[in-house]
Scaffold this motif. Structure first.
Motif: not given
Length: 136
Positions: A25-45
């Protein structure tokens, strides 16, 4: 030492619909995904060579982040000096060690100390290297 903007983090309830909104929708393209299970985080950059990185944060672990919260991440030349300087100014700064899936040491100022905004202190260039998969 004058910090500069490294990236902005935005807390989201669910990563997939937020990635669709920011990416398509905003046109930023495809993110880079990083999973940090030890901190309970899913990140998209969303990494733009022409601007700051935008990070979406889905948190299931212990955190003060709530949907819509913004993390202002400042890049600093020397993390130890920045932490010491902000502590000397009366701020409570947390020193977060690296983890298995997030090999970056960072500093944190909570919402209470940051006037409602979480402030992250990042060593120069390390977040971009982590996002791009070039971190040592």
């Amino acid at each position: 030492m004058t910090p500069v903007l490294d990236h902005i983090g935005i807390a989201v309830r669910a990563l997939e619909p937020a990635m669709d909104f920011y990416g398509k929708t905003l046109g930023l393209g495809r993110p880079i995904i990083r999973e940090i299970p030890e901190l309970g985080l899913r990140l998209a950059f969303f990494d733009s060579p022409d601007g700051a990185i935008i990070e979406l944060v889905e948190a299931s672990g212990k955190t003060e982040l709530q949907h819509g919260d913004v993390v202002v991440a400042l890049e600093v030349e020397d993390l130890d000096a920045a932490i010491a300087q902000y502590r000397a100014r009366g701020l409570k700064v947390y020193d977060q060690p690296p983890t298995d899936n997030l090999p970056l040491r960072r500093g944190w100022i909570t919402k209470g100390g940051g006037h409602g905004t979480i402030i992250e202190l990042c060593p120069k260039g390390q977040v971009a290297a982590f996002v791009r998969g070039t971190h040592g």
